[in-house]
Design a protein around this motif. Structure first.
Motif, PDB file in Angstrom:
ATOM      1  N   UNK A 117      35.888  41.829  27.778  1.00  0.00           N
ATOM      2  CA  UNK A 117      34.931  40.661  28.416  1.00  0.00           C
ATOM      3  C   UNK A 117      34.219  40.869  29.552  1.00  0.00           C
ATOM      4  N   UNK A 118      32.932  40.925  29.816  1.00  0.00           N
ATOM      5  CA  UNK A 118      32.423  40.714  31.217  1.00  0.00           C
ATOM      6  C   UNK A 118      31.802  39.384  31.451  1.00  0.00           C
ATOM      7  N   UNK A 128      29.705  37.302  29.857  1.00  0.00           N
ATOM      8  CA  UNK A 128      28.379  36.978  29.365  1.00  0.00           C
ATOM      9  C   UNK A 128      28.348  36.797  27.884  1.00  0.00           C
ATOM     10  N   UNK A 185      27.088  46.291  29.714  1.00  0.00           N
ATOM     11  CA  UNK A 185      27.048  46.378  31.253  1.00  0.00           C
ATOM     12  C   UNK A 185      26.687  48.018  31.902  1.00  0.00           C
ATOM     13  N   UNK A 206      26.177  47.032  37.913  1.00  0.00           N
ATOM     14  CA  UNK A 206      26.341  45.708  38.140  1.00  0.00           C
ATOM     15  C   UNK A 206      25.580  44.893  37.292  1.00  0.00           C
TER      16      UNK A 206
END
Lengths: 433, 174
Positions: B134-135, B137, B145, B148
């Motif tokens: 999980x990032x 978002x 992703x 950045x």
């Protein structure tokens, strides 16, 4: 009852995040100014009256945590803010960190003042690299305006905030693992006791709070604990940031008063807005991957710590991931377990090996190759991991599986006979289509 | 015994890189607790998104840490790689909120666009395609992703557009 109450998120998307002037105009730093006129024990008294429960997931009373640290005579003490938000389905802290960092900073300064601490650390996950820059800019502006650094607002009190970065490890959300990571080590959890209040960062007494918890502190100090409590239920004060994601129309972060029902959270047009494409709800996952799963029958449960606990659910981090009828329970649990295999630090056997064995059995079930005995082994693995794992990660890794087991037992059994109600597993031929 | 020769150009490159790594370490005051930040910067400036053994040794030496401690960190955290990767690492979130919003389809879209499979690097070393946890978002899942940048609500058209924009960026640099 209004279903949205922007007690701590009112500035988000409204003010320039790192601008001190904007923050002050919006009422910022009033809590800090009031705190400087109060004694540390009186501030803690207000936090206790507020009945603020830790918003990171554990729901430990913040006031008690603060009181325990105050009683420890050793100095220096450190303030550490856990911004490692790695629970899938959770992105609430990101809103505060990126859109109102000065509120988090104000809360940290108040905590620093209470414990006569001069250094605060905020550990922001590596995936939020862009937000780290915004937060650093907010710190720099606070220093320039005299709210951080030496002699804050002429009080004689000095406080500095340092940003530390994570590098992609879910287990660092566990407080002791997080401290190891701040020290530049691999983020494996520590044996407790000793508790972090006594032996924390660099082996010194330390307060570790979640971003959302500390963001509540300026409001509690400014408005008083009793007023803050009145925004919530009699057992837990204030509001809660929830994160809606998955198969729901209005995905996003919402600040709700405790007591709104899960049905409202998912279906109310002001909040989730229902399930897209006319589909039916199948289940929802609360509080992140380590949280429980609920179904239709629990939709009228009020969203608050006590009622959710009584219904076998929990608030956890505030995540609400919604799944429609097209999602297969077994396929979903495979995803959850894969996550824990990847994120287990490997230190203890029940977690390191248990997740792999659970995954192997789930794959067998999904392939229609499992037998009844596999379900017995699965249940034994769940129990062993829950009881014998070293830290919260392993202890809670099987919570989703365990709750799904109770809700969807027939779906597990169906798969033994090559039936997948969601039509996700097996080939068309195997399903007899 | 190894008898490979280093050309003058290669020697100049090595010295330049050595100075760059030293500058990163000095920026963080050679502080042991800054090991993660230092290694992330070393990786980001490598051009191949990884921390090579020789530079891990330089970091260990400068911070007065045993090399085993540096290896421990490099192999513990998901954001580090000890193998070269493409200039752009495309990471598709595979966590459940993205999974139920069809992250698997997004993997297939990138595979088709780049002509590689998940886990592989394009022959020109520009792109590596990976899964990630999980990032944060989940409200715009399915997401990818790249460095950045986080790209959400992905469709085949958006995926094509993203890949083209990175290819164009490369062309402009030339």
């Amino acid at each position: 009852m209004s279903k949205i109450n922007k007690l701590i998120s009112g500035n988000c998307g409204v003010i320039c995040p790192d601008c001190t002037e904007d923050y002050v105009k919006a009422g910022g730093y009033q809590g800090l100014k009031k705190a400087f006129t109060m004694k540390p024990e009186d501030i803690i008294g207000e936090v206790k009256k507020a009945k603020l429960l830790g918003r990171g997931g554990a729901a430990y009373p913040a006031g008690s945590k603060w009181e325990q640290l105050l009683e420890i005579p050793e100095f220096p003490k450190y303030i550490v803010i856990n911004a490692d938000e790695g629970e899938p389905g959770t992105f609430k802290d990101k809103i505060l960190l990126g859109q109102d960092p000065l509120r988090v900073i104000e809360g940290m300064i108040i905590a620093g003042y209470v414990f006569n601490s001069h250094d605060g650390y905020i550990y922001i996950r590596g995936e939020y690299r862009a937000i780290q820059k915004v937060f650093q800019s907010a710190i720099d502006n606070a220093v320039k305006a005299g709210y951080l650094g030496k002699n804050i607002l002429g009080s004689g009190f000095e406080f500095n905030i340092h940003i530390m970065t994570g590098a992609g490890a879910y287990v660092c959300g566990e407080n002791s693992a997080l401290l190891n990571s701040i020290e530049g080590k691999a983020g494996r959890p520590r044996i407790k006791p000793p508790h972090l209040a006594e032996v924390g960062l660099f082996l010194l007494p330390t307060l570790v709070n979640n971003v959302e918890s500390i963001a509540n502190i300026p409001t509690i100090v400014l408005e008083g604990g009793d007023k803050y409590l009145s925004y919530g239920t009699k057992d837990s004060g204030g509001t809660k940031l929830i994160c809606l994601s998955g198969n729901v129309v209005n995905r996003g972060v919402y600040e709700i008063p405790f007591g709104v029902s899960l049905r409202d959270a998912i279906y109310d047009p002001q909040l989730g807005g229902g399930i897209p494409n006319g589909k039916k709800l199948k289940f929802f996952h609360l509080g992140g991957q380590s949280g429980p799963i609920g179904g239709e029958a629990q939709l009228d449960t009020p969203y608050c710590y006590k009622a959710l606990r009584n219904a076998g659910l929990s608030v956890g981090s505030g995540a609400i991931v919604v799944m429609d009828e097209d999602v297969c329970v077994i396929d979903y649990l495979k995803g959850v377990t894969e996550f824990f295999i990847h994120e287990s630090c490997g230190k203890c056997t029940p977690c390191r090996e248990g997740n792999k064995q659970i995954y192997a059995i789930l794959c067998k079930i999904a392939a229609g190759e499992a037998v009844q005995d596999d379900l017995v082994i699965l249940k034994r693995l769940i129990d062993t991991m829950t009881i014998a794992s070293f830290c919260g990660l392993g202890q809670s890794a099987a919570v989703a599986l365990n709750t799904c087991w109770k809700l969807f037992k027939t779906e597990f059994e169906d798969h033994l006979h090559k039936k997948c109600p969601a039509q996700v597993c097996f080939t068309e031929q195997e399903r007899g289509e | 015994m190894c008898c490979s020769k280093v050309t003058k150009d290669q020697a100049v490159e090595i010295i330049k890189r050595y100075e760059q790594v030293l500058a990163i370490i000095n920026k963080y005051g050679k502080a042991k607790e800054q090991l993660l930040s230092i290694l992330l910067d070393v990786q980001a400036t490598s051009g191949e998104n990884y921390v090579a053994e020789e530079w891990a040794e330089v970091v260990a030496c400068q911070l007065d840490l045993p090399i085993s401690k540096v290896h421990d960190v490099l192999t513990f955290y998901a954001m580090f790689s000890i193998e070269p990767r493409g200039r752009y690492v495309i990471e598709i979130c595979k966590s459940t909120p993205c999974h139920v919003t069809k992250a698997d389809a997004v993997v297939a879209m990138f595979e088709a666009e780049l002509g590689i499979k998940l886990g592989e690097t394009t022959p020109d070393n520009e792109f590596t395609l990976l899964h990630t946890s999980c990032v944060g978002a989940c409200d715009i899942g399915p997401v990818a992703k790249i460095g950045e940048e986080v790209y959400g609500n992905l469709t085949a058209a958006k995926v094509a557009e993203i890949v083209a924009s990175y290819r164009e960026a490369k062309a402009c640099q030339k």
